[in-house]
Design a protein around this motif. Structure first.
Motif: not given
Ligand code: URP
Ligand code: ZN
Ligand code: ZN
Length: 465
Positions: A192-201, A332-338
């Motif tokens: 969760r920590f790394l996913t949020a950090k990657l998305e912020r970048q 869900k219409g989104r493209t983030s790896f999440r």
């Protein structure tokens, strides 16, 4: 007639032996093994071929609820068709507990999906996502008694991750009942920590899925799972192990005498995280957890199979369509790896890949191939000796292999419901040319040859001690 069918002239391979003999089959079981048998309605000529116990894939996901708007690509018909094409005679999918619903009702609803649909035999593991007092005190022990003798728990994934306390409480039920616990070992908070950090970048492409769950995420959780199993004095299976550090945690636990078993999968032998780097969303085709790693990790997984640290080789078949709003392309219409659903198809590719890359390239011998793809699955999950071997009295679950046949893995020859295979283009030598389930030939030369699905759903004994 002495037999319904005789398989003549093949080289029989079990986990222990390799020998030439005819196989006499009566009423779905192996009735005789001898140098020469006569008197059957049907003769199958296996000269120049191998006769192996049918593959048992003890880690597949079929029609598993995957969250709003996401639909798994395989139902029981398509997954078991793919399994039969790949030389398997049995698969063990997971029945996912629905929060708030009695476990038995979920099992019954899941079982209904399988009726009349299976081309190979099936038996269910359970997934425990909500270990309430009622579930742990009554529902789960009752289901174990009824033959659901293994269950999986997750240390990660929203809506699935259990706390350490919940895992310990669930292990206590395994201890009491003798059921076997399978563990998905990744550290949820680290992800969760790394996913949020990657998305912020702005690092949201599929490749960053691999970066959100690097090796320490798996190593730490593997260590913690083993420690909890030690404390609880229960055997566990660490599923889908991907790298050396996790493998070494398991090896050192085994050397201490702890009852830790482990599984690896084809994606950790032939894919790497670079496969997640495809143009645009193409990398989503390889998104699974743990992610494929690097060449050194592949070598470690081979070492795990060679040394017996890993006794199970499963596909973790978990198919989603790629070009589909309910699949991997625009979840869900989104493209983030999440948001990319985790999992890849592989039930048909598992055996040819291990045969070619393992036996063909001299990394493992044929008996080890049989052990890690069939016999050990039957022993681990309470199906042996009915399943997983070629012996008098066992079910006639047999795959005939042409060890010299050269094939290219393509989506067209996988027979699954996904619109791609992550193993597209891999060339293999060695291919299953006939699959027989309880004496009935279900697949010949790459096609199903039976007018209706004949697979049965089986209950299981407690796992071997
Ligand atoms: O990515 C994966 N492995 N999906 C299937 C579910 C699981 O964790 O086994
Ligand atoms: Zn898992
Ligand atoms: Zn899985």
């Amino acid at each position: 007639m002495n037999f319904d069918t005789i398989i003549k002239g093949g080289t029989i391979v079990t986990a222990a032996d390799t020998f030439s003999a005819d196989i006499g089959i009566r009423d779905g079981r192996i009735a005789a093994l001898a140098e020469s048998l006569e008197g059957a309605r049907e003769i199958i000529d296996a000269r120049g071929k191998l006769a192996l116990p049918g593959g048992i894939d003890s880690h597949v996901h079929i029609a598993q609820p995957s969250g709003p708007g996401i639909v798994m690509a395989d139902d029981f018909e398509s997954c078991t068709r793919s399994a039969a094409l790949g030389g398997n005679t049995m698969v063990l999918p997971f029945c996912l507990q629905e929060t708030g619903e009695p476990l038995r009702r979920t099992v019954e609803a899941y079982a209904a999906l399988a009726v009349g649909k299976c081309h190979v035999d099936v038996a269910f593991h359970l997934i425990i996502r909500d270990p309430t007092e009622a579930v742990l005190g009554q529902e789960l022990p009752a289901l174990v008694k009824d033959g659901y003798t293994s269950f999986k728990v997750f240390m990660t994934y929203d809506g699935l991750a259990l706390t350490d306390l919940q895992i310990l409480e669930t292990m206590a039920v395994a201890r009491e009942t003798g059921a076997l616990m399978m563990i998905h070992a990744e550290n949820y908070d680290m992800i969760r920590f790394l996913t949020a950090k990657l998305e912020r970048q702005g690092d949201t492409a599929p490749f960053f899925h691999a970066k959100s769950r690097p090796i320490p995420v798996e190593r730490e959780a593997t260590h913690r799972a083993i420690t909890m199993a030690e404390l609880s004095d229960v055997p566990i299976v660490v599923v889908h192990v991907s790298n050396r550090e996790a493998m070494e945690e398991i090896r050192s636990a085994q050397r201490k005498g702890l009852k830790i078993r482990a599984e690896t999968c084809p994606q950790y032998l032939v894919l790497t995280e670079d496969d997640l780097k495809g143009l645009n969303m193409e990398g989503a085709k390889y998104v699974c957890s743990p992610p494929p790693r690097d060449k050194a990790s592949q070598a470690a997984c081979w070492e795990g199979l060679q040394s017996g640290v890993f006794t199970l080789f499963s596909s973790d078949h978990c198919p989603f369509r790629y070009d589909d709003a309910q699949g991997k392309l625009t979840p869900k219409g989104r493209t983030s790896f999440r948001w990319v659903p985790n999992g890849i198809p592989g039930v048909a590719a598992r055996l040819p890949i291990l045969f070619s890359e393992g036996v063909g390239k001299g990394r493992i011998d044929l008996n080890t191939f049989v052990a890690v793809t069939s016999t050990n699955h039957a022993k681990t999950y309470g199906l042996y000796p009915r399943k997983g071997t070629i012996a008098v009295g066992a079910d006639a679950d047999i795959a005939i292999w042409d060890a010299t046949k050269r094939m290219t893995i393509t989506n067209a020859n996988q027979g699954h419901g996904a619109d791609y295979t992550p193993y597209e283009g891999i060339e293999v030598t060695g291919w299953p040319v006939l699959t027989m389930v309880r004496g009935r030939t279900v697949m010949r030369d790459g096609a199903l040859v039976i007018d209706r699905p004949i697979g049965q759903r089986l209950q299981r004994a407690l796992p071997a001690a």
